[in-house]
Each structure stands twice: as C-alpha cells, then as structure tokens.
Design a protein around this motif. Structure first.
Motif, short mmCIF file in Angstrom:
data_model
loop_
_atom_site.label_atom_id
_atom_site.label_comp_id
_atom_site.label_asym_id
_atom_site.label_seq_id
_atom_site.Cartn_x
_atom_site.Cartn_y
_atom_site.Cartn_z
N PRO A 72 -16.94 2.86 -14.90
CA PRO A 72 -15.89 1.85 -14.69
C PRO A 72 -15.19 1.46 -15.97
CG PRO A 72 -18.09 0.87 -14.57
CD PRO A 72 -18.28 2.36 -14.59
N LEU A 73 -15.82 1.74 -17.14
CA LEU A 73 -15.19 1.33 -18.38
C LEU A 73 -13.97 2.18 -18.72
CD1 LEU A 73 -18.41 0.68 -20.43
CD2 LEU A 73 -16.81 -1.01 -19.59
N LEU A 74 -13.81 3.31 -18.04
CA LEU A 74 -12.64 4.13 -18.30
C LEU A 74 -11.40 3.63 -17.57
CD1 LEU A 74 -14.14 7.72 -18.28
CD2 LEU A 74 -13.43 6.34 -20.22
N ASP A 75 -11.58 2.63 -16.71
CA ASP A 75 -10.43 2.02 -16.04
C ASP A 75 -9.75 1.09 -17.03
OD1 ASP A 75 -8.59 0.83 -14.47
OD2 ASP A 75 -10.00 0.11 -12.95
N MET A 76 -8.93 1.69 -17.91
CA MET A 76 -8.39 0.94 -19.03
C MET A 76 -7.51 -0.21 -18.59
SD MET A 76 -9.69 2.26 -21.63
CE MET A 76 -8.67 1.45 -22.85
N SER A 77 -6.75 0.00 -17.53
CA SER A 77 -5.88 -1.08 -17.08
C SER A 77 -6.69 -2.30 -16.69
CB SER A 77 -5.03 -0.61 -15.90
OG SER A 77 -4.22 -1.65 -15.42
N SER A 78 -7.79 -2.08 -15.96
CA SER A 78 -8.63 -3.19 -15.55
C SER A 78 -9.26 -3.88 -16.75
CB SER A 78 -9.73 -2.66 -14.61
OG SER A 78 -10.63 -3.68 -14.28
N ILE A 79 -9.70 -3.08 -17.71
CA ILE A 79 -10.36 -3.65 -18.88
C ILE A 79 -9.40 -4.51 -19.68
CG2 ILE A 79 -11.45 -3.10 -21.08
CD1 ILE A 79 -12.61 -0.62 -19.75
N ILE A 80 -8.20 -3.99 -19.90
CA ILE A 80 -7.25 -4.75 -20.72
C ILE A 80 -6.86 -6.03 -20.02
CG2 ILE A 80 -5.00 -4.68 -21.84
CD1 ILE A 80 -7.19 -2.89 -23.02
N TYR A 329 -20.78 -7.79 -14.22
CA TYR A 329 -21.02 -9.21 -14.48
C TYR A 329 -21.38 -9.45 -15.95
CZ TYR A 329 -22.55 -14.00 -13.90
OH TYR A 329 -22.66 -15.37 -14.03
N VAL A 330 -22.34 -8.67 -16.46
CA VAL A 330 -22.78 -8.86 -17.84
C VAL A 330 -21.66 -8.52 -18.82
CG1 VAL A 330 -24.43 -8.10 -19.59
CG2 VAL A 330 -25.20 -8.49 -17.25
N THR A 331 -20.88 -7.48 -18.51
CA THR A 331 -19.78 -7.10 -19.38
C THR A 331 -18.76 -8.22 -19.51
OG1 THR A 331 -20.06 -4.76 -18.81
CG2 THR A 331 -17.93 -5.42 -19.72
N ASN A 332 -18.54 -8.95 -18.44
CA ASN A 332 -17.53 -10.02 -18.45
C ASN A 332 -18.06 -11.35 -18.97
OD1 ASN A 332 -15.32 -8.56 -17.38
ND2 ASN A 332 -16.26 -8.66 -15.36
N ILE A 415 -29.16 -0.84 -20.67
CA ILE A 415 -28.42 -0.19 -21.75
C ILE A 415 -26.93 -0.14 -21.43
CG2 ILE A 415 -28.05 1.98 -22.98
CD1 ILE A 415 -30.54 0.46 -23.86
N GLU A 416 -26.60 0.15 -20.19
CA GLU A 416 -25.19 0.22 -19.81
C GLU A 416 -24.52 -1.15 -19.89
OE1 GLU A 416 -22.39 2.06 -16.22
OE2 GLU A 416 -24.56 2.35 -16.21
N CYS A 417 -25.27 -2.18 -19.56
CA CYS A 417 -24.74 -3.54 -19.72
C CYS A 417 -24.42 -3.82 -21.19
CB CYS A 417 -25.74 -4.57 -19.20
SG CYS A 417 -25.94 -4.63 -17.41
N ASN A 418 -25.34 -3.44 -22.04
CA ASN A 418 -25.14 -3.65 -23.47
C ASN A 418 -23.96 -2.84 -23.99
OD1 ASN A 418 -26.04 -4.66 -26.13
ND2 ASN A 418 -26.57 -2.53 -26.51
N ASP A 419 -23.87 -1.59 -23.54
CA ASP A 419 -22.76 -0.73 -23.96
C ASP A 419 -21.43 -1.28 -23.46
OD1 ASP A 419 -24.60 0.89 -25.14
OD2 ASP A 419 -24.54 2.47 -23.63
N GLY A 420 -21.44 -1.83 -22.24
CA GLY A 420 -20.21 -2.39 -21.70
C GLY A 420 -19.69 -3.55 -22.54
N VAL A 421 -20.61 -4.40 -23.00
CA VAL A 421 -20.21 -5.52 -23.86
C VAL A 421 -19.62 -4.99 -25.16
CG1 VAL A 421 -21.06 -7.50 -25.16
CG2 VAL A 421 -21.87 -7.11 -22.83
N LYS A 422 -20.26 -3.97 -25.73
CA LYS A 422 -19.76 -3.40 -26.99
C LYS A 422 -18.35 -2.84 -26.80
CE LYS A 422 -24.15 -2.01 -29.12
NZ LYS A 422 -24.94 -0.85 -29.60
N LYS A 423 -18.15 -2.12 -25.72
CA LYS A 423 -16.84 -1.52 -25.49
C LYS A 423 -15.77 -2.58 -25.30
CE LYS A 423 -17.67 3.11 -23.68
NZ LYS A 423 -16.63 3.77 -24.49
N MET A 424 -16.10 -3.64 -24.58
CA MET A 424 -15.12 -4.71 -24.37
C MET A 424 -14.73 -5.37 -25.68
SD MET A 424 -14.30 -4.74 -21.20
CE MET A 424 -13.70 -6.33 -20.68
#
Length: 562
Positions: A72-80, A329-332, A415-424
């Motif tokens: 889901p992190l590749l959905d750049m539009s959603s992330i931005i 949830y954790v990423t946000n 780990i994916e939760c942690n990586d998601g926070v880093k990417k954001m």
C-alpha cells in the motif's frame, strides 16, 4: 555558474513550518501537480534518457525498499494526501477529504471524495463518516469481555505479574533472557516515565487493577475436573494460551470505548471537521471489527476443547486481516498525534467536549490518547504472548511449527508497521522540501518519487574569482541537497532555495580533495565536478565546508557512488 545571493542559507528544518504547509495546501489543490507526484520522469544523460531507480537504497541504510506490487505504500497519491493531513494545517479550509493510508483488500487505488467544509454542518452517520464504508463489526458477544479490565489496566497487571514471578523465582536462568528483559523493559517504561498531561485529561489517580481471570479459575474447567490430571507444565501452557484470549477481550473492550464513546460522539464531531475526525480516528472501526472476529475464533477454539492444543493456526488465519488494518493505522499515527496536540492547544470546543467524554465513568479516567495508541501496543504484545506459548510447547511438534509460523507472521507485520512510519517520514520530508525549491530557469524536477530519500543536506561556501585586472576570491553561501539519485545546488532567496544547478547522482557527480596549502585555498576546500549538469554542460566548482568534520562528511557521502 549563475550569480548567487549573499545571504547565509539555513537548514530546511529551521525554516518556518507554518508557511511551508500553507504552501503545501496550495500545492495539492492545484491539479497540475497530480501527475508530477505519481510519475517518475527520466533525466537526460549523455548516453540517452536515464530512468531513475525507483528501488534505490542508501548504502548501509535500514530504510525499507518499496516492496511488492500490492504494497500500500506505493500508492503515492494516497500517501501524499495523508501527508497533507498533518496536524499543523487548518483542516477546515481544505477542499477535499483524502483517505489515509489504507491497504484494505480491493482498495489498492485510493480515490478522493469531493466535499465542502463541513465544520458547521450536521455530522453524518458515524459509520458512513469513515471513508464511506459500511461497519464491518460482527454480531458477537464475548464471554470474557466484561470480566477483564480495560486494556490499559490489563497491561499494568501483566507487568505486576511479571515482577511477582521475578521475586518468587528461585532460578532466574529460565525467566531472565534477553528477549524477556527487552519486553519487560518496554512495558515498564511508560509506567515509570512521567506522563504528559493534556489540558483535557482528568488527574489520574493510582490505578487499582482487579485480578485477571486465569484458565484454571474458569467454572467450566473446574467442573470438568481437568486440573487433577495435568502437570504444572501443561497448566502453564494453557494459562499462556488463555492469556491470548483474555488480553484480546480486554483489548476489544477498550477499542469499543474508542469507537462507540469517542469516535461516534456527535458532540465531539461538531467541534472538528470531517477530515480532522478521519485523521484522528483513522481506520479504528475496522481494527475493532478485526479484533472481534479474532476473539470470536479464539473463544470458539476454547469452547470446542477446554484443553487447548493449538492456537497458532487461528493467529495465522487472521494475519492477512491484521496486516490490512494495523499497518495503515500505525503508519498514520504520526499525523494522528500531531493533530490531537494541535486541537488541544487551539480548539477550545474540542478540549471542552473531550474533557467531558474522558470524565465519564466508562473511560475509567483514561485519556483519548491512551485509547488511540492501543493498536500499536496490541500487535507487539501478541508477538510476546506467542513467544511465551512457543517456549512451553513440545519441541518439534506440529503445534510448535504452526506457532513459529504465526510468530514470524506477526513479527513481519510489526516490521512493516515500522517501515511504514519510516517511509511516511521520508515522504513528508520530500514534500516539505519540494515546495521550498525554486528551479527558476531549469525545468522543475518532482522530488516526491518512490524510492528517493534525502541522504545529506547543509550549507557550504562557493569559492568564486572576480574578473578584472586584479582578480580576487570571494565566498558565496550555497546549499547542497544530496538525494540517493540527485544532487541539487541552490542559493537562499528569502524563504526559498533558488536552484543554481543539479546533476544525476552518482553518475555525473564527482568529488575530489585539493592540495589546499599548495593552491593557497581555505583548508576545508574540495572540488565538486558535474560531468553533465542541469545546464547540459560540465561544471566544476570549489566548495568550502564550515569545519573539518563537515568536509569529511561531505566527501564521504559524495564519494560513496564512485
């Protein structure tokens, strides 16, 4: 080289945050920028067009690479758009309601629903207000949800139980392991550290925690007469498996308050916009529904056989749902925390409504923040419980194999939760920087590209030689921003950075030391050469670092691609 301004440049982080995000708002309201966010344009090189490496990674960095197609992190539009939901903005003025990072099945492509400022409108139905999706709760009444305390207090009791084991244990070799100490330390830290008291939070008294029910204390276990025929090891195993059930019931009880008491509160909704409400509670309704289904299957297993032989398969069955709900949830959470801090400082109506909600008996004097952080605490706690069950399970058995797989699957989600926070955080940094760069005479390059991250940045001085019969050298302040695939040289212009040149890194960027004494140069000088730059021609310059350590660091990061 173009002429540079004379003012000293500053770090991006030291520039005004409010002005940056005001520009971000204007940026995202301009539809012309939509494609620049999503596309990865090629950069012309001497050998022909060179496509940027979307999976490039800084050498030695633990920054996660973009994963597979359904990440889901590749959905750049959603992330931005999620970045745009940061708490430093005035949300009521935004003209769209973005979805936060969501990896729900079937939601790979995130869409924006048009809306107007609804701050003063009647709130919509609580279920429809969240992403316009239906409520996924199941019709299920847990047998244990009312006999366990709120999850906040359950965790306190768990720590007390562990401390009691420490005091009664005659041999510490089994109990004291690096993994155990690490988990116990993590659980004690929030209890020992002074807690930040929000303006809305009532004064917290000393918590009195009731004793949690054990497996051996269940009426049905006593009635079946199981305890007489079991060894101490078997009882400990059953207690560990029942802890997974009991703690999930406690967790679901707290989630119910977060959803039904706080998120569904019409009084609270009237004080904030729809976007603020969505940012604040994210997909917590779906997290609760996932917990209900998980607890239902756990209780069904206990009902089928009071002497449980396996729970690893149940955990494995629910791991896809855990990933789909917990990672977003954790990423946000970083935006959730920023927003609630802003509301507590700037929104009196929100503070008043929240204080009233937190003061009601159902909350047991727990703050909203303590409820919102629960999903992150829970997913890590599940892993610790599985580790305990695994240690008590017969080695090399089918049960142990499934438990090991379940533990590893939960660990991957953490780990994916942690990586998601880093990417954001990386993307937020790129977005903030992009609105501060003025490419001027150059074709603007979109900075927000999947796989790109900032390696190093900082001020330097450019050594220039004045033309004339008596040439003199002078120093001009410049700023370098080095990304894993791009180097930008700029000068400070008021609150922006005017781009003077740029080059593909490391292909066309080369740095070399200089014999400063022989050449009569400042001691911290070095040569920077663009074999092909944004101007289309080779460019060489002498830069002067502000200290020896600064020079060594720039030489290290610039030469890493040689």
């Amino acid at each position: 080289m173009a002429e540079f301004g004379s003012s000293r440049t500053c770090s991006i982080r030291s520039c005004g945050g409010a002005e940056v995000f005001a520009k971000l708002l204007a940026y995202f309201e301009d539809p012309r920028h939509e494609r620049s966010i999503l596309d990865c344009p090629d950069m012309a090189t001497a050998e022909g067009p060179r496509s940027l490496d979307l999976n490039a990674e800084e050498p030695g960095s633990d920054l996660p690479q973009p994963s597979q197609a359904n990440n889901p992190l590749l959905d750049m539009s959603s992330i931005i758009k999620s970045v745009a939901a940061a708490g430093v903005w005035t949300f009521g003025k935004m003209s769209f309601v973005p979805k936060l990072h969501d990896s729900s099945p079937g939601n790979e492509e995130t869409t924006l629903s048009s809306s107007v400022d609804t701050t003063n409108e009647e709130p919509e139905d609580p279920v429809e207000d969240e992403e316009g999706e239906e409520d996924h709760s199941v019709t299920f009444q847990s047998k244990y949800i009312n006999i366990f305390p709120l999850y906040q207090d359950y965790c306190v009791q768990s720590v007390r139980d562990d401390l009691q084991k420490l005091s009664l244990k005659t041999s510490l070799s089994e109990l004291i392991t690096p993994q155990y100490l690490e988990s116990l330390q993590c659980r004690l830290r929030p209890l020992c550290a002074p807690q930040e008291t929000s303006p809305s939070s009532p004064e917290r008294p000393v918590i009195s925690v009731s004793h949690c029910t054990l497996w051996q204390e269940l009426d049905e276990v006593k009635a079946a007469g199981l305890l007489g025929g079991l060894t101490a090891q078997q009882i400990r195993l059953q207690e560990s498996m029942f802890e997974l059930i009991g703690s999930e019931a406690s967790y679901l009880r707290s989630l119910g308050i977060a959803v039904d008491h706080f998120s569904s509160s019409q009084a609270l909704k009237c004080t904030i916009s729809r976007l603020e409400h969505h940012t604040l509670f994210s997909n917590i309704r779906h997290v609760k529904a996932t917990s209900e289904k998980f607890l239902m299957d756990l209780e069904r297993r206990l009902t089928q056989n009071l002497f449980m032989s396996q729970l690893g398969d149940v955990v494995l069955d629910h791991c896809p749902a855990f990933r789909a709900r917990y990672v977003p949830y954790v990423t946000n959470m970083m935006y959730q925390e920023a927003l609630i801090s802003q509301l507590l400082q700037q929104n009196r109506g929100f503070v008043s409504s929240l204080k009233q909600l937190e003061g009601e008996p159902v909350c047991q004097r727990q703050s909203l923040k303590s409820f919102l952080v629960l999903p992150f605490q829970r997913i890590t706690r599940v892993k610790l419980i599985l580790e305990t069950i695994l240690k008590l399970t017969e080695p090399d058995s089918d049960e142990q194999l499934l438990l090991q797989k379940a533990k590893e699957a939960i660990h991957e989600i953490v780990i994916e939760c942690n990586d998601g926070v880093k990417k954001m955080k990386v993307i937020e940094q790129l977005v903030s920087l992009e609105v501060m760069l003025d490419f001027g005479k150059f074709k603007a390059l979109p900075l927000v590209i999947s796989g790109r991250f900032l390696v190093h940045e900082g001020p330097l001085s450019l050594l220039t030689v004045d033309s004339g019969p008596n040439p003199r050298t002078s120093l001009t302040d410049v700023q370098l921003h080095l990304f894993n695939d791009l180097l930008i040289l700029s000068s400070k212009k008021e609150d922006r950075f005017l781009v003077e040149d740029h080059a593909v890194f490391p292909t066309y960027v080369h740095a070399a030391p200089l014999k400063t004494k022989t050449l009569g140069l400042p001691p911290d000088s070095f040569l920077l050469h663009f074999s092909r730059s944004g101007t289309g021609h080779p460019t060489a310059m002498i830069l002067v670092a502000h200290s020896r350590s600064d020079k060594e660091e720039w030489m290290r990061v610039l030469k890493c691609g040689d």
